[in-house]
Design a protein around this motif. Structure first.
Motif, PDB file in Angstrom:
ATOM      1  N   ASN A 278       0.830  -1.209   0.000  1.00  0.00           N
ATOM      2  CA  ASN A 278       0.000   0.000   0.000  1.00  0.00           C
ATOM      3  C   ASN A 278       0.865   1.261   0.000  1.00  0.00           C
ATOM      4  OD1 ASN A 278      -2.257  -1.581   0.011  1.00  0.00           O
ATOM      5  ND2 ASN A 278      -2.592  -1.448   2.213  1.00  0.00           N
ATOM      6  N   ALA A 279       1.938   1.232   0.806  1.00  0.00           N
ATOM      7  CA  ALA A 279       2.843   2.396   0.841  1.00  0.00           C
ATOM      8  C   ALA A 279       3.489   2.582  -0.535  1.00  0.00           C
ATOM      9  CB  ALA A 279       3.912   2.201   1.917  1.00  0.00           C
ATOM     10  N   LEU A 280       3.859   1.460  -1.176  1.00  0.00           N
ATOM     11  CA  LEU A 280       4.494   1.539  -2.498  1.00  0.00           C
ATOM     12  C   LEU A 280       3.547   2.111  -3.541  1.00  0.00           C
ATOM     13  CD1 LEU A 280       6.615  -1.686  -3.108  1.00  0.00           C
ATOM     14  CD2 LEU A 280       7.293   0.647  -3.628  1.00  0.00           C
ATOM     15  N   VAL A 281       2.282   1.708  -3.461  1.00  0.00           N
ATOM     16  CA  VAL A 281       1.329   2.172  -4.463  1.00  0.00           C
ATOM     17  C   VAL A 281       1.076   3.672  -4.294  1.00  0.00           C
ATOM     18  CG1 VAL A 281      -1.008   1.803  -3.533  1.00  0.00           C
ATOM     19  CG2 VAL A 281      -0.532   1.188  -5.857  1.00  0.00           C
ATOM     20  N   ILE A 282       1.020   4.126  -3.047  1.00  0.00           N
ATOM     21  CA  ILE A 282       0.848   5.572  -2.825  1.00  0.00           C
ATOM     22  C   ILE A 282       2.110   6.308  -3.313  1.00  0.00           C
ATOM     23  CG2 ILE A 282       0.590   7.384  -1.053  1.00  0.00           C
ATOM     24  CD1 ILE A 282      -1.997   5.872  -1.415  1.00  0.00           C
ATOM     25  N   ALA A 283       3.282   5.735  -3.036  1.00  0.00           N
ATOM     26  CA  ALA A 283       4.532   6.368  -3.498  1.00  0.00           C
ATOM     27  C   ALA A 283       4.548   6.454  -5.029  1.00  0.00           C
ATOM     28  CB  ALA A 283       5.738   5.579  -2.990  1.00  0.00           C
ATOM     29  N   GLN A 284       4.079   5.397  -5.697  1.00  0.00           N
ATOM     30  CA  GLN A 284       4.024   5.425  -7.168  1.00  0.00           C
ATOM     31  C   GLN A 284       3.115   6.558  -7.656  1.00  0.00           C
ATOM     32  OE1 GLN A 284       3.249   0.923  -7.533  1.00  0.00           O
ATOM     33  NE2 GLN A 284       3.714   1.565  -9.594  1.00  0.00           N
ATOM     34  N   GLY A 285       1.967   6.684  -6.994  1.00  0.00           N
ATOM     35  CA  GLY A 285       1.029   7.744  -7.363  1.00  0.00           C
ATOM     36  C   GLY A 285       1.650   9.113  -7.162  1.00  0.00           C
ATOM     37  N   LEU A 286       2.434   9.267  -6.078  1.00  0.00           N
ATOM     38  CA  LEU A 286       3.074  10.560  -5.815  1.00  0.00           C
ATOM     39  C   LEU A 286       4.130  10.873  -6.868  1.00  0.00           C
ATOM     40  CD1 LEU A 286       3.350  10.282  -1.928  1.00  0.00           C
ATOM     41  CD2 LEU A 286       1.885  11.861  -3.195  1.00  0.00           C
ATOM     42  N   VAL A 287       4.781   9.823  -7.386  1.00  0.00           N
ATOM     43  CA  VAL A 287       5.745  10.036  -8.473  1.00  0.00           C
ATOM     44  C   VAL A 287       5.009  10.641  -9.664  1.00  0.00           C
ATOM     45  CG1 VAL A 287       7.271   8.906 -10.151  1.00  0.00           C
ATOM     46  CG2 VAL A 287       7.317   8.189  -7.755  1.00  0.00           C
ATOM     47  N   LEU A 288       3.846  10.073  -9.998  1.00  0.00           N
ATOM     48  CA  LEU A 288       3.066  10.573 -11.140  1.00  0.00           C
ATOM     49  C   LEU A 288       2.637  12.017 -10.933  1.00  0.00           C
ATOM     50  CD1 LEU A 288       0.606   7.638 -11.823  1.00  0.00           C
ATOM     51  CD2 LEU A 288       2.431   8.424 -13.314  1.00  0.00           C
ATOM     52  N   VAL A 289       2.114  12.298  -9.756  1.00  0.00           N
ATOM     53  CA  VAL A 289       1.618  13.635  -9.472  1.00  0.00           C
ATOM     54  C   VAL A 289       2.786  14.634  -9.489  1.00  0.00           C
ATOM     55  CG1 VAL A 289       0.463  15.080  -7.751  1.00  0.00           C
ATOM     56  CG2 VAL A 289      -0.366  12.784  -8.196  1.00  0.00           C
ATOM     57  N   GLY A 290       3.963  14.179  -9.017  1.00  0.00           N
ATOM     58  CA  GLY A 290       5.150  15.037  -8.993  1.00  0.00           C
ATOM     59  C   GLY A 290       5.582  15.450 -10.396  1.00  0.00           C
ATOM     60  N   ILE A 291       5.369  14.576 -11.384  1.00  0.00           N
ATOM     61  CA  ILE A 291       5.787  14.887 -12.760  1.00  0.00           C
ATOM     62  C   ILE A 291       4.876  15.955 -13.337  1.00  0.00           C
ATOM     63  CG2 ILE A 291       6.093  13.959 -15.101  1.00  0.00           C
ATOM     64  CD1 ILE A 291       6.020  11.164 -13.778  1.00  0.00           C
ATOM     65  N   ASN A 292       3.600  15.815 -13.034  1.00  0.00           N
ATOM     66  CA  ASN A 292       2.622  16.672 -13.679  1.00  0.00           C
ATOM     67  C   ASN A 292       1.582  17.120 -12.661  1.00  0.00           C
ATOM     68  OD1 ASN A 292       0.787  17.826 -15.414  1.00  0.00           O
ATOM     69  ND2 ASN A 292      -0.043  15.871 -16.124  1.00  0.00           N
ATOM     70  N   PRO A 293       1.949  18.076 -11.810  1.00  0.00           N
ATOM     71  CA  PRO A 293       1.032  18.451 -10.729  1.00  0.00           C
ATOM     72  C   PRO A 293      -0.328  18.853 -11.287  1.00  0.00           C
ATOM     73  CG  PRO A 293       3.126  19.605 -10.549  1.00  0.00           C
ATOM     74  CD  PRO A 293       3.132  18.926 -11.867  1.00  0.00           C
ATOM     75  N   GLY A 294      -1.360  18.333 -10.713  1.00  0.00           N
ATOM     76  CA  GLY A 294      -2.710  18.691 -11.149  1.00  0.00           C
ATOM     77  C   GLY A 294      -3.248  17.793 -12.239  1.00  0.00           C
ATOM     78  N   GLY A 295      -2.385  17.316 -13.133  1.00  0.00           N
ATOM     79  CA  GLY A 295      -2.882  16.540 -14.280  1.00  0.00           C
ATOM     80  C   GLY A 295      -2.571  15.064 -14.202  1.00  0.00           C
ATOM     81  N   GLY A 296      -1.617  14.684 -13.382  1.00  0.00           N
ATOM     82  CA  GLY A 296      -1.134  13.308 -13.461  1.00  0.00           C
ATOM     83  C   GLY A 296      -1.666  12.360 -12.412  1.00  0.00           C
ATOM     84  N   ALA A 297      -2.733  12.744 -11.703  1.00  0.00           N
ATOM     85  CA  ALA A 297      -3.222  11.869 -10.629  1.00  0.00           C
ATOM     86  C   ALA A 297      -3.635  10.519 -11.200  1.00  0.00           C
ATOM     87  CB  ALA A 297      -4.390  12.525  -9.915  1.00  0.00           C
ATOM     88  N   PRO A 298      -3.293   9.450 -10.507  1.00  0.00           N
ATOM     89  CA  PRO A 298      -3.571   8.116 -11.031  1.00  0.00           C
ATOM     90  C   PRO A 298      -4.996   7.665 -10.741  1.00  0.00           C
ATOM     91  CG  PRO A 298      -2.473   7.940  -8.930  1.00  0.00           C
ATOM     92  CD  PRO A 298      -2.614   9.407  -9.217  1.00  0.00           C
ATOM     93  N   LEU A 299      -5.428   6.681 -11.507  1.00  0.00           N
ATOM     94  CA  LEU A 299      -6.631   5.925 -11.163  1.00  0.00           C
ATOM     95  C   LEU A 299      -6.134   4.714 -10.381  1.00  0.00           C
ATOM     96  CD1 LEU A 299      -9.560   4.896 -11.365  1.00  0.00           C
ATOM     97  CD2 LEU A 299      -8.986   3.961 -13.604  1.00  0.00           C
TER      98      LEU A 299
END
Ligand SMILES: Nc1ncnc2c1ncn2[C@@H]1O[C@H](COP(=O)(O)OP(=O)(O)OP(=O)(O)O)[C@@H](O)[C@H]1O
Length: 365
Positions: A278-299
């Motif tokens: 679970n921690a890894l999956v949240i960290a992965q999502g944060l990587v995505l959001v970090g690349i593209n703040p506002g637009g990159g949130a994961p499903l």
């Protein structure tokens, strides 16, 4: 964001048409009703593969031999897009009415993360699972990933073919391209490890780490000795590679060691492993959001959320997702739990799956 989904002949789902909410979406139903099949349809649409099988033929409803999935997507860069994938002996993907060569373009517009029964393979399975995680991150973080990965794989396979034929000169000829692309690929993978490591220790994952006996740590093994270049590793290993008839070092041997409290996570308890996942999956999502703040949130897809986790662990995960405002599809057999979650997080959507039919559930006041 996945705004709408339409599926035909995916497993036991004859036809489903759903409008999802932008936050939590609970999918409730009895065992065997079709909940996982619905998440599988989202996964195939996003990534072009299933999380349950390597053979898309198995996803098609028995006796039909074909399936179609379409989705209405929205992201802040491209606005609205229409994505589709169908299988009839082979996979075909299309975006906004245009057939695609591969599936990359849809994956880029529909970043997806999932936690399901097979996710434990990331912690306890073959290195291939962890290389997939590194390549997933490289794809989103680096625009030259696909090009470099294809270059490296082709040169690596050509070198292996030459080794099988005992042709040392031919093997050597493919080494410069394999070394250059493989080195770049490895730099990208290492950068993903750095990003993940940073986010794993960020406050957003603190809930998931609560109760664990120590820190989660990651160590990247690049697939050849750290003391030499990949070009040198190919040259030094050539004689031995010829004897074995395949290349023994390079990015195909890379691995990611995941440790909990200084020990390999595969030795941790199942409950601890679930928290690490679970921690890894949240960290992965944060990587995505970090690349593209506002637009990159994961499903985020969470299959059978209640299984294998205590109430506190699950609550902290759902809390983190709700705080981050990510779109999430959660399946459960436990409708009481579903109603409790729906009450706690306003805006939650609920769907009921029964014998392969999906119906939205009106929310109680
Ligand atoms: N290719 C297929 N064609 C038709 N039905 C299938 C196919 N593959 C699996 N099924 C059936 O589809 C049904 C739904 O499976 P699914 O895994 O989606 O259920 P679920 O609601 O997630 O169940 P659980 O809560 O037990 O995980 C099952 O009865 C399964 O046997």
């Amino acid at each position: 964001m996945l705004v709408g989904l339409w599926t035909r002949d995916v497993r036991n789902l004859e036809e489903a048409r759903i409008r999802f909410g932008s936050g939590l979406n609970l999918i409730v139903g009895a065992n065997g009703s079709g909940k996982t099949s619905l998440l599988e349809a989202c996964h195939v649409l996003a990534i072009g593969r299933s999380f349950r099988t390597h053979r898309l033929a198995r996803v098609a409803r028995t006796g039909v031999g074909a399936f179609s999935i379409a989705g209405e997507l929205w992201d802040s860069i491209h606005g609205q897009s229409r994505a589709g994938v169908e299988w009839k002996g082979q996979r075909r993907s299309r975006l906004n009415g245009q057939w695609l060569e591969g599936h990359w373009e849809i994956a880029r517009r529909m970043p997806l993360l999932s936690v399901h029964a097979g996710s434990f393979d990331l912690l306890t399975g073959a290195p291939e699972e962890r290389r997939r995680l590194l390549d997933w991150g490289s794809f989103y973080l680096h625009t030259d990933f696909v090009q470099q990965w294809l270059l490296w794989r082709r040169a690596h396979e050509q070198r292996n073919a030459a080794l099988r034929q005992q042709d040392a000169q031919a093997a050597e000829r493919f080494e410069p391209v394999a070394a250059a692309a493989g080195t770049r690929l490895t730099e990208m993978r290492a950068s993903v490890v750095e990003h993940l490591r940073r986010h794993l220790n960020a406050s957003a994952t603190s809930g998931m780490r609560q109760g664990l006996s120590g820190e989660i740590d990651l160590a990247f093994r690049q697939g050849w000795s750290e003391n030499e270049t990949l070009a040198d590793a190919y040259a030094r290993g050539r004689t031995s590679d010829l004897e074995r008839r395949f290349g023994q070092s390079g990015p195909q041997k890379a691995d990611l060691e995941i440790r909990l409290a200084g020990r390999p996570v595969r030795e941790a308890s199942r409950g601890e492993q679930k928290r690490v996942l679970n921690a890894l999956v949240i960290a992965q999502g944060l990587v995505l959001v970090g690349i593209n703040p506002g637009g990159g949130a994961p499903l985020l897809l969470l299959d059978d959320a209640v299984a294998e986790m205590d109430d506190a662990g699950l609550e902290r995960l759902i809390d983190a997702i709700a705080t981050l405002q990510w779109q999430c599809l959660v399946t459960t057999v436990d409708s009481e739990w579903g109603w409790r979650v729906a009450k706690r997080y306003p805006g939650t959507q609920m769907f009921h799956v029964k014998h392969g039919a999906v119906e939205p559930q009106p929310m109680a006041d």
